[in-house]
Design a protein around this motif. Structure first.
Motif, short mmCIF file in Angstrom:
data_model
loop_
_atom_site.label_atom_id
_atom_site.label_comp_id
_atom_site.label_asym_id
_atom_site.label_seq_id
_atom_site.Cartn_x
_atom_site.Cartn_y
_atom_site.Cartn_z
N THR A 208 0.84 -1.21 0.00
CA THR A 208 0.00 0.00 0.00
C THR A 208 0.87 1.26 0.00
OG1 THR A 208 -1.78 -1.14 1.15
CG2 THR A 208 -1.80 1.25 1.25
N ALA A 209 1.85 1.28 0.88
CA ALA A 209 2.71 2.47 0.97
C ALA A 209 3.53 2.67 -0.29
CB ALA A 209 3.61 2.37 2.20
N ALA A 210 3.97 1.56 -0.88
CA ALA A 210 4.84 1.66 -2.05
C ALA A 210 4.15 2.36 -3.21
CB ALA A 210 5.30 0.26 -2.50
N PHE A 216 7.58 6.51 0.99
CA PHE A 216 8.87 5.99 1.45
C PHE A 216 9.75 7.12 1.98
CE2 PHE A 216 9.09 1.81 -1.21
CZ PHE A 216 8.10 1.26 -0.40
N ALA A 217 9.62 8.30 1.37
CA ALA A 217 10.42 9.44 1.83
C ALA A 217 10.10 9.81 3.27
CB ALA A 217 10.19 10.65 0.92
N LEU A 218 8.87 9.56 3.69
CA LEU A 218 8.45 9.94 5.04
C LEU A 218 8.44 8.77 6.02
CD1 LEU A 218 5.52 12.46 4.53
CD2 LEU A 218 8.00 12.79 4.39
N ASP B 188 -0.10 14.40 3.67
CA ASP B 188 -1.21 13.71 4.35
C ASP B 188 -1.53 12.37 3.69
OD1 ASP B 188 -1.30 15.75 6.12
OD2 ASP B 188 -3.20 16.60 5.43
N ALA B 189 -1.43 12.31 2.36
CA ALA B 189 -1.66 11.02 1.68
C ALA B 189 -0.58 10.03 2.07
CB ALA B 189 -1.67 11.22 0.17
N ALA B 190 0.68 10.50 2.14
CA ALA B 190 1.78 9.61 2.52
C ALA B 190 1.67 9.21 3.99
CB ALA B 190 3.12 10.30 2.25
N ILE B 194 1.84 5.48 5.72
CA ILE B 194 3.00 4.98 6.48
C ILE B 194 2.88 5.22 7.99
CG2 ILE B 194 4.61 5.09 4.56
CD1 ILE B 194 4.87 7.71 7.20
N SER B 195 1.85 5.92 8.42
CA SER B 195 1.71 6.14 9.85
C SER B 195 0.31 5.80 10.35
CB SER B 195 2.05 7.61 10.18
OG SER B 195 1.75 7.90 11.52
#
Lengths: 329, 329
Positions: A208-210, A216-218, B188-190, B194-195
């Motif tokens: 999902t993140a990829a 990935f930067a965050l 916010d999307a990222a 990832i969080s």
């Protein structure tokens, strides 16, 4: 990490024959040797056997030779091969060393018990599962201290032999583990929830993140921890998840149910309160889960298997060897 | 962990006024002080302010006093309160110190930008988000080294003031962080992927395992890592997830889609190959994600915001201060 440990039992140490020198088998070879066991290993690939030999261990690539030696010495055989290789190995054990005490270190126990039964080896078998591992595999990834403090499940299924159970328990303790007694079916349901499900969630999170720019930067701790086990070799993840499909489906369905309810709450009234509060409460309970010492069972006494299963379920662990058949009147 | 760091810039250090002395605000107070900034803090609860004072820091519980001092000293105001308290704090800033440079450390950026705009404070505002944290909260959980090596997002939204951006960038670097420039919407999307999504997965995993007998007794690394963030206080998890509901729904739907497909594969042909292989490939890509130094942009030059956003998206991070308006001809 590499602290010396106290050898918990100075009773006789049978020879140990480790079949498969990957992460777990290779660590077991090292740990058993360090604890004073006569121990040798077999590995299918020349590279693995050669690496073990180069590190000073007794290892080879001839399965028949290893099993003949085990039969002659009445060794404890530890099967540490991946699931797909299991049936073949058990057939050879049945052929060459059928009377040896037998254990395994595989992450599913029901499927292994079935395979052992099919091979006619159930009488001398005690299933085992050291609950440890890393994202890496192979001899090089192993360590003499891999089992330090780790829970090592030993099966207390109907008919398990108390003498063999004592032998495997002593080996696990001598390798630095704490022993958790459990029935194979209960082990598999629990392993689905605490090991196989986390792997699927980690894989889904990674993918999902990829797909999100900037993700990935965050990515920081939450993502790294949540996807750590997605670094495990896919064939190992598939082997354990697919071998435990029925129990994993149960756990996955429950998690999906919770997540879909949370999705609805978020979409309709912008709240994830229910999931977050229950999840947090569960994690807090885990953090304070008691791990009392299991001391009040003598292996081999009437009802010993059920007694151990109940104690394990309640969180009790064996930190030093229980009394066994020799202690019984 | 507590390595000393190189102060990246010896340019003038403006006074810093930190509003909210929880984990992030409290760590920022400590790190800014250690880097030589004149810094003081405000905390709503007496306990937090008293704990900071007892540790030798300048802190109080009177918001008007803190903001009056910020206005007099032309301080940089850092808003470090939870989302629910944000609107009230911003109203007070608008009332007492509307001309101060302003930043925040909140885990969602779009909602904060909206609140800042509503308060009429957008001209001097640069949104920020240090991508760090632990399962603990409050002043006591903070640390002078919390930001060491952590990505610290600084917003490059349309209209962001280059002078304020330089000031906040220097503060983040001086606290030991690396700066990642990003637009608030992309952040916010990222962050959802990832969080916030990892938090929901962790909560669902905790609760699922808690319902299975023996699961806690067997839980080891996979479960601990996969549920670590479920230890975070529910109100903090809810605040960040619910403030980012739209983006979180997108990420959650994608993860659900992947998990439901995996469920079907497991049920129909006993395979999780697709999910496991894609998840592993994604995690491997993450492990080798490049983090080049971002050096070739001068803050304030034409197109600087878009240039920084593009570089951040590609993984570039600012490890030492970029040249700014003073460097322009």
């Amino acid at each position: 990490m590499c602290q010396p440990w106290v050898v918990s039992n100075t009773a006789k140490r049978p020879p140990i024959c480790v079949l498969g020198l990957g992460l777990i088998g290779g660590s077991l070879l090292r740990a058993a040797a360090a604890a004073g066991y006569p121990v040798y290993g077999y590995n299918r690939s020349v590279e693995g056997a050669r690496a073990a030999t180069a590190d000073g261990y007794d290892a080879g690539t001839d399965l028949a030779v290893a099993l003949t030696r085990a039969a002659e010495q009445d060794a404890l055989i530890v099967v540490a091969v991946p699931m797909p290789a299991l049936a073949h190995i058990l057939d050879r054990v049945a052929e060459i060393a059928p009377d040896c005490a037998l254990t395994d270190v595989t992450s599913v126990k029901g499927a292994v018990l079935d395979a052992v039964t099919d091979a006619g080896l159930r009488a001398r078998f005690v299933g085992g599962h050291p609950m440890t591992g890393t994202a890496h595999s192979g001899w090089q990834a192993g360590s003499v201290s891999l089992f330090q403090g780790a829970p090592w499940v030993l099966a207390v299924d109907d008919g398990v032999d108390p003498q063999v159970w004592m032998t495997v328990m002593r080996l696990a303790l001598d390798c630095g583990a704490v022993v958790v007694p459990a029935r194979s079916d209960e082990h598999d349901a629990a392993a689905a929830a605490i090991s196989h499900l986390p792997h699927l969630l980690a894989e889904a999170l990674s993918q999902t993140a990829a797909e999100v720019p900037l993700a990935f930067a965050l990515a920081a701790g939450s993502f790294r921890d949540g996807t750590r086990v997605a670094g495990t070799a896919p064939e190992l993840v598939r082997a354990m998840c697919e071998a435990n499909a029925t129990d994993l489906l149960t756990a996955l369905d429950r998690a999906l149910d919770l997540l879909i309810r949370a999705r609805q709450g978020l979409a309709t009234h912008r709240s994830v309160a229910e999931l977050v509060e229950a999840g947090h409460a569960a994690r807090v309970r885990y953090d304070s889960f008691p791990r009392p010492d299991l001391v009040n069972v003598t292996v081999g006494e009437p009802g010993w298997r059920d007694g151990l299963a109940a104690a394990g379920r309640a969180g009790a662990v064996i930190r030093s060897a229980l009394p066994g058949p020799d202690s019984l009147g």
